[in-house]
Motif scaffolding. Structure first.
Motif, PDB file in Angstrom:
ATOM      1  N   VAL A   1       0.864  -1.179   0.000  1.00  0.00           N
ATOM      2  CA  VAL A   1       0.000   0.000   0.000  1.00  0.00           C
ATOM      3  C   VAL A   1       0.904   1.233   0.000  1.00  0.00           C
ATOM      4  N   HIS A   2       0.286   2.376  -0.237  1.00  0.00           N
ATOM      5  CA  HIS A   2       1.010   3.639  -0.206  1.00  0.00           C
ATOM      6  C   HIS A   2       0.250   4.632   0.663  1.00  0.00           C
TER       7      HIS A   2
ATOM      8  N   HIS B   1       3.939   4.504 -23.261  1.00  0.00           N
ATOM      9  CA  HIS B   1       4.274   3.364 -24.134  1.00  0.00           C
ATOM     10  C   HIS B   1       4.293   2.102 -23.277  1.00  0.00           C
ATOM     11  N   GLY B   2       4.052   0.974 -23.904  1.00  0.00           N
ATOM     12  CA  GLY B   2       4.153  -0.307 -23.206  1.00  0.00           C
ATOM     13  C   GLY B   2       2.882  -0.673 -22.468  1.00  0.00           C
ATOM     14  N   ARG B   3       3.056  -1.592 -21.520  1.00  0.00           N
ATOM     15  CA  ARG B   3       1.912  -2.125 -20.783  1.00  0.00           C
ATOM     16  C   ARG B   3       2.368  -2.653 -19.439  1.00  0.00           C
ATOM     17  N   GLY B   4       1.410  -2.735 -18.532  1.00  0.00           N
ATOM     18  CA  GLY B   4       1.669  -3.295 -17.216  1.00  0.00           C
ATOM     19  C   GLY B   4       0.356  -3.507 -16.497  1.00  0.00           C
ATOM     20  N   ALA B   5       0.360  -4.405 -15.540  1.00  0.00           N
ATOM     21  CA  ALA B   5      -0.867  -4.731 -14.807  1.00  0.00           C
ATOM     22  C   ALA B   5      -0.781  -4.220 -13.380  1.00  0.00           C
ATOM     23  N   PHE B   6      -1.773  -3.426 -13.006  1.00  0.00           N
ATOM     24  CA  PHE B   6      -1.987  -3.066 -11.614  1.00  0.00           C
ATOM     25  C   PHE B   6      -3.026  -4.046 -11.094  1.00  0.00           C
ATOM     26  N   VAL B   7      -2.681  -4.750 -10.030  1.00  0.00           N
ATOM     27  CA  VAL B   7      -3.574  -5.771  -9.488  1.00  0.00           C
ATOM     28  C   VAL B   7      -3.937  -5.345  -8.069  1.00  0.00           C
ATOM     29  N   MET B   8      -5.241  -5.101  -7.845  1.00  0.00           N
ATOM     30  CA  MET B   8      -5.724  -4.598  -6.561  1.00  0.00           C
ATOM     31  C   MET B   8      -6.492  -5.691  -5.813  1.00  0.00           C
TER      32      MET B   8
ATOM     33  N   ASP C   1     -11.738  -6.185  -0.668  1.00  0.00           N
ATOM     34  CA  ASP C   1     -12.970  -6.808  -0.150  1.00  0.00           C
ATOM     35  C   ASP C   1     -13.236  -8.203  -0.705  1.00  0.00           C
ATOM     36  N   GLY C   2     -12.223  -9.060  -0.670  1.00  0.00           N
ATOM     37  CA  GLY C   2     -12.413 -10.443  -1.099  1.00  0.00           C
ATOM     38  C   GLY C   2     -12.289 -10.677  -2.593  1.00  0.00           C
ATOM     39  N   TYR C   3     -11.910  -9.645  -3.351  1.00  0.00           N
ATOM     40  CA  TYR C   3     -11.759  -9.779  -4.803  1.00  0.00           C
ATOM     41  C   TYR C   3     -10.396  -9.265  -5.240  1.00  0.00           C
ATOM     42  N   VAL C   4      -9.949  -9.762  -6.388  1.00  0.00           N
ATOM     43  CA  VAL C   4      -8.720  -9.310  -7.009  1.00  0.00           C
ATOM     44  C   VAL C   4      -9.098  -8.725  -8.372  1.00  0.00           C
ATOM     45  N   TYR C   5      -8.714  -7.460  -8.587  1.00  0.00           N
ATOM     46  CA  TYR C   5      -9.002  -6.733  -9.824  1.00  0.00           C
ATOM     47  C   TYR C   5      -7.677  -6.550 -10.557  1.00  0.00           C
ATOM     48  N   SER C   6      -7.513  -7.245 -11.674  1.00  0.00           N
ATOM     49  CA  SER C   6      -6.286  -7.150 -12.454  1.00  0.00           C
ATOM     50  C   SER C   6      -6.546  -6.235 -13.646  1.00  0.00           C
ATOM     51  N   ALA C   7      -5.953  -5.028 -13.608  1.00  0.00           N
ATOM     52  CA  ALA C   7      -6.151  -4.033 -14.668  1.00  0.00           C
ATOM     53  C   ALA C   7      -4.907  -3.976 -15.534  1.00  0.00           C
TER      54      ALA C   7
ATOM     55  N   THR D   1      -4.856   5.701  -1.909  1.00  0.00           N
ATOM     56  CA  THR D   1      -4.132   5.449  -0.670  1.00  0.00           C
ATOM     57  C   THR D   1      -4.741   4.252   0.050  1.00  0.00           C
ATOM     58  N   GLY D   2      -3.895   3.347   0.517  1.00  0.00           N
ATOM     59  CA  GLY D   2      -4.344   2.253   1.372  1.00  0.00           C
ATOM     60  C   GLY D   2      -4.914   1.032   0.679  1.00  0.00           C
ATOM     61  N   ILE D   3      -5.094   1.052  -0.648  1.00  0.00           N
ATOM     62  CA  ILE D   3      -5.603  -0.141  -1.338  1.00  0.00           C
ATOM     63  C   ILE D   3      -4.433  -1.083  -1.607  1.00  0.00           C
ATOM     64  N   PRO D   4      -4.495  -2.315  -1.064  1.00  0.00           N
ATOM     65  CA  PRO D   4      -3.424  -3.280  -1.324  1.00  0.00           C
ATOM     66  C   PRO D   4      -3.366  -3.630  -2.811  1.00  0.00           C
ATOM     67  N   HIS D   5      -2.170  -3.609  -3.359  1.00  0.00           N
ATOM     68  CA  HIS D   5      -2.003  -3.879  -4.783  1.00  0.00           C
ATOM     69  C   HIS D   5      -0.564  -4.297  -5.065  1.00  0.00           C
TER      70      HIS D   5
END
Length: 184
Positions: A98-99, A109-116, A119-125, A137-141
């Motif tokens: 967290v931050h 340019h390029g690509r990358g995945a932020f994975v949060m 609340d019991g779910y994983v959101y891979s963006a 702030t405070g979201i585990p990722h």
């Protein structure tokens, strides 16, 4: 292509939802105060453009964003095969953390995945050229640019000391690989 894949945090192999529609990505993330937008410049600067050229190309967006968030600085980060200590850097990003301020990135340019992990779910963006993401702030990722990264991104900070992570100690990132395709 941008993509958002959602899993339950106890079922890494089962997809709850999956979309490549930028509006749907933004709407899915919005209830968690995660900002996702697509930006375009009249002309995308070349990958090897100077920091000043890249910042200037996106200045109208940056000025608005920094005014809305109270951010104090923006810079350009490059992650590629020439990045010193790349394997160790990648491991640092892959650990859930967290931050104390929002983590804001715009992919020039390029690509990358932020994975949060929320609340019991994983959101891979999976973010690609033209995507802005802001993880509050405070979201585990965690973040992954893949094993062969080639990323140029804008970073926006409120605290001018930059990126500071507070690691959670949860090994969840090991169960949810980001699967970032190699940029060709």
């Amino acid at each position: 292509m941008s993509r958002l894949t959602v899993f339950r945090d106890d079922a890494p192999g089962i997809i709850v939802s999956d979309t490549t529609d930028p509006r749907e990505i933004a709407e899915t993330l919005r209830p968690h105060n995660i900002r996702f937008e697509r930006w375009s410049a009249p002309e995308t600067p070349p990958k090897d453009a100077s920091t000043d050229v890249i910042l200037e190309a996106y200045r109208p967006y940056l000025d608005t964003l920094m005014g809305e968030t109270g951010a104090g600085s923006a810079d350009v980060v490059r992650i590629n095969a020439q990045t010193p200590n790349l394997p160790a850097l990648r491991q640092k990003f892959l650990a859930e953390h967290v931050h104390s301020e929002d983590e804001v990135r715009f992919f020039v340019h390029g690509r990358g995945a932020f994975v949060m992990h929320i609340d019991g779910y994983v959101y891979s963006a999976l973010c690609v050229q033209g995507d802005l993401i802001s993880v509050p702030t405070g979201i585990p990722h965690w973040f992954d640019a893949g094993t062969e990264p080639d990323v140029v991104a804008l970073r926006v900070f409120t605290d001018t000391t930059g990126w500071v992570a507070e690691y959670t100690g949860d090994a969840i990132a090991e169960r949810f690989p980001a699967d970032v395709p190699t940029v060709s």
